[in-house]
Design a protein around this motif. Sequence first.
Motif, PDB file in Angstrom:
ATOM      1  N   PRO A   1       0.837  -1.213   0.000  1.00  0.00           N
ATOM      2  CA  PRO A   1       0.000   0.000   0.000  1.00  0.00           C
ATOM      3  C   PRO A   1       0.862   1.250   0.000  1.00  0.00           C
ATOM      4  O   PRO A   1       2.049   1.213   0.321  1.00  0.00           O
ATOM      5  CB  PRO A   1      -0.796  -0.126   1.304  1.00  0.00           C
ATOM      6  CG  PRO A   1       0.073  -0.961   2.193  1.00  0.00           C
ATOM      7  CD  PRO A   1       0.743  -1.947   1.283  1.00  0.00           C
ATOM      8  N   PHE A   2       0.274   2.373  -0.351  1.00  0.00           N
ATOM      9  CA  PHE A   2       0.982   3.651  -0.301  1.00  0.00           C
ATOM     10  C   PHE A   2       1.318   3.987   1.151  1.00  0.00           C
ATOM     11  O   PHE A   2       0.555   3.678   2.066  1.00  0.00           O
ATOM     12  CB  PHE A   2       0.124   4.787  -0.873  1.00  0.00           C
ATOM     13  CG  PHE A   2      -0.280   4.613  -2.302  1.00  0.00           C
ATOM     14  CD1 PHE A   2       0.634   4.201  -3.254  1.00  0.00           C
ATOM     15  CD2 PHE A   2      -1.585   4.875  -2.699  1.00  0.00           C
ATOM     16  CE1 PHE A   2       0.260   4.042  -4.578  1.00  0.00           C
ATOM     17  CE2 PHE A   2      -1.972   4.724  -4.022  1.00  0.00           C
ATOM     18  CZ  PHE A   2      -1.047   4.298  -4.960  1.00  0.00           C
TER      19      PHE A   2
ATOM     20  N   GLN B   1      -1.163   6.166   3.219  1.00  0.00           N
ATOM     21  CA  GLN B   1      -2.340   6.176   2.338  1.00  0.00           C
ATOM     22  C   GLN B   1      -2.384   7.421   1.438  1.00  0.00           C
ATOM     23  O   GLN B   1      -3.458   7.864   1.009  1.00  0.00           O
ATOM     24  CB  GLN B   1      -3.630   6.072   3.169  1.00  0.00           C
ATOM     25  CG  GLN B   1      -3.718   4.794   3.978  1.00  0.00           C
ATOM     26  CD  GLN B   1      -5.015   4.663   4.761  1.00  0.00           C
ATOM     27  OE1 GLN B   1      -5.713   5.634   5.004  1.00  0.00           O
ATOM     28  NE2 GLN B   1      -5.345   3.436   5.146  1.00  0.00           N
ATOM     29  N   LYS B   2      -1.199   7.970   1.155  1.00  0.00           N
ATOM     30  CA  LYS B   2      -1.111   9.143   0.280  1.00  0.00           C
ATOM     31  C   LYS B   2      -0.833   8.688  -1.161  1.00  0.00           C
ATOM     32  O   LYS B   2       0.177   8.041  -1.434  1.00  0.00           O
ATOM     33  CB  LYS B   2       0.005  10.088   0.747  1.00  0.00           C
ATOM     34  CG  LYS B   2      -0.280  10.807   2.063  1.00  0.00           C
ATOM     35  CD  LYS B   2       0.859  11.753   2.393  1.00  0.00           C
ATOM     36  CE  LYS B   2       0.673  12.401   3.751  1.00  0.00           C
ATOM     37  NZ  LYS B   2      -0.399  13.398   3.762  1.00  0.00           N
ATOM     38  N   THR B   3      -1.707   9.041  -2.060  1.00  0.00           N
ATOM     39  CA  THR B   3      -1.539   8.669  -3.460  1.00  0.00           C
ATOM     40  C   THR B   3      -0.440   9.518  -4.096  1.00  0.00           C
ATOM     41  O   THR B   3      -0.478  10.745  -4.014  1.00  0.00           O
ATOM     42  CB  THR B   3      -2.845   8.882  -4.234  1.00  0.00           C
ATOM     43  OG1 THR B   3      -3.882   8.112  -3.615  1.00  0.00           O
ATOM     44  CG2 THR B   3      -2.688   8.439  -5.690  1.00  0.00           C
TER      45      THR B   3
ATOM     46  N   SER C   1       2.034  11.272  -7.071  1.00  0.00           N
ATOM     47  CA  SER C   1       1.768  11.973  -8.333  1.00  0.00           C
ATOM     48  C   SER C   1       1.830  10.999  -9.507  1.00  0.00           C
ATOM     49  O   SER C   1       1.023  11.067 -10.434  1.00  0.00           O
ATOM     50  CB  SER C   1       2.793  13.096  -8.533  1.00  0.00           C
ATOM     51  OG  SER C   1       2.830  13.959  -7.418  1.00  0.00           O
ATOM     52  N   TYR C   2       2.794  10.089  -9.461  1.00  0.00           N
ATOM     53  CA  TYR C   2       2.904   9.031 -10.459  1.00  0.00           C
ATOM     54  C   TYR C   2       3.812   7.939  -9.932  1.00  0.00           C
ATOM     55  O   TYR C   2       4.427   8.083  -8.872  1.00  0.00           O
ATOM     56  CB  TYR C   2       3.395   9.564 -11.806  1.00  0.00           C
ATOM     57  CG  TYR C   2       4.800  10.130 -11.820  1.00  0.00           C
ATOM     58  CD1 TYR C   2       5.881   9.358 -12.239  1.00  0.00           C
ATOM     59  CD2 TYR C   2       5.046  11.449 -11.436  1.00  0.00           C
ATOM     60  CE1 TYR C   2       7.162   9.883 -12.277  1.00  0.00           C
ATOM     61  CE2 TYR C   2       6.322  11.974 -11.475  1.00  0.00           C
ATOM     62  CZ  TYR C   2       7.372  11.190 -11.887  1.00  0.00           C
ATOM     63  OH  TYR C   2       8.652  11.703 -11.915  1.00  0.00           O
ATOM     64  N   GLN C   3       3.902   6.834 -10.668  1.00  0.00           N
ATOM     65  CA  GLN C   3       4.675   5.675 -10.238  1.00  0.00           C
ATOM     66  C   GLN C   3       5.540   5.147 -11.377  1.00  0.00           C
ATOM     67  O   GLN C   3       5.213   5.313 -12.550  1.00  0.00           O
ATOM     68  CB  GLN C   3       3.758   4.546  -9.768  1.00  0.00           C
ATOM     69  CG  GLN C   3       2.888   4.855  -8.564  1.00  0.00           C
ATOM     70  CD  GLN C   3       1.928   3.714  -8.291  1.00  0.00           C
ATOM     71  OE1 GLN C   3       0.986   3.492  -9.050  1.00  0.00           O
ATOM     72  NE2 GLN C   3       2.170   2.989  -7.212  1.00  0.00           N
TER      73      GLN C   3
ATOM     74  N   ASP D   1       7.169   5.285  -5.905  1.00  0.00           N
ATOM     75  CA  ASP D   1       6.076   6.253  -5.796  1.00  0.00           C
ATOM     76  C   ASP D   1       6.702   7.638  -5.754  1.00  0.00           C
ATOM     77  O   ASP D   1       7.498   7.928  -4.854  1.00  0.00           O
ATOM     78  CB  ASP D   1       5.246   6.015  -4.543  1.00  0.00           C
ATOM     79  CG  ASP D   1       4.538   4.663  -4.547  1.00  0.00           C
ATOM     80  OD1 ASP D   1       4.363   4.091  -5.639  1.00  0.00           O
ATOM     81  OD2 ASP D   1       4.163   4.188  -3.458  1.00  0.00           O
TER      82      ASP D   1
ATOM     83  N   TYR E   1       6.262  11.640  -5.367  1.00  0.00           N
ATOM     84  CA  TYR E   1       5.415  12.751  -4.916  1.00  0.00           C
ATOM     85  C   TYR E   1       6.070  14.027  -5.426  1.00  0.00           C
ATOM     86  O   TYR E   1       7.039  14.528  -4.847  1.00  0.00           O
ATOM     87  CB  TYR E   1       5.308  12.748  -3.383  1.00  0.00           C
ATOM     88  CG  TYR E   1       4.655  11.495  -2.849  1.00  0.00           C
ATOM     89  CD1 TYR E   1       3.291  11.458  -2.555  1.00  0.00           C
ATOM     90  CD2 TYR E   1       5.395  10.334  -2.659  1.00  0.00           C
ATOM     91  CE1 TYR E   1       2.692  10.299  -2.091  1.00  0.00           C
ATOM     92  CE2 TYR E   1       4.806   9.168  -2.192  1.00  0.00           C
ATOM     93  CZ  TYR E   1       3.458   9.152  -1.903  1.00  0.00           C
ATOM     94  OH  TYR E   1       2.860   8.004  -1.444  1.00  0.00           O
TER      95      TYR E   1
END
Length: 259
Positions: A233-234, A237-239, A241-243, A252, A254
């Motif tokens: 998981p992130f 829980q912070k999504t 910008s791209y991966q 990940d 940011y």
Amino acid sequence: MNSAPLVILADPDCQSAGQILAERLQLPLVDDSTGYDLVLEVLPEGLQLQPLGKKAPGPTRVDFVSGAVAHRRQFGGGKGQMIAKAVGIKGGVCPAVLDATAGMGRDAFVLATLGCEVTLLERAPVIHALLEDGLFRAGKADDAELQAIIARMQLINADSQQWMTDQAAAGQRYPVVYLDPMFPHSDKSALVKKEMRVFRPVVGDDLDADALLDSALQIASHRVVVKRPRKAPFLAQKTPSYQLEGKSSRYDIYALKKL
């Protein structure tokens, strides 16, 4: 087994160095490792962490001069590597990087090899000692290129979360902050499994990894890069910008500002 989880055993020619290290790490210096689970060995060729007992793996040491790390330096793919893309290395851009979870220093070494100035934070005193020893030996190697790479790596023994929070409050910023929390890890390689077995009694789990991301976002000026197992998981829980995704792990990113 004896109750001490980790003791120091010094080679007869390294007794003085062993005593200094024992006092610094506040660990017992023993003459005989019989009955102990784990020893930090002080040898003429450097420090190594050696688990004991049946089916114990071999020693773990930091080696930037030979072995897998040196091989990657020569044949690892240069700026085409996924980690290079993740931190934003391209053309003449080699951003300064704060590696807040240095561990054995492999990723930091790759980034320094590609031209980045890298500040390494490692909070576990024993792992810091192993990394410090590896950097010292590599810096003394008869290899001008390797010496230049090591000169781009600055090691600090500190709790990353508190250090980043304090530095950010003082106005310090790093273009890129890199995080690779030790646990959990899905890498099935023999090297990683061995290190997890050796390090868990010494450093435990990275239970504050979510909080690390918040601190990293405070001190990063351009981006935070988090290395994760591919299906993990992130953080917090912070999504991102791209991966960037590989076979067993992903990065990940940011993004805060264009490099």
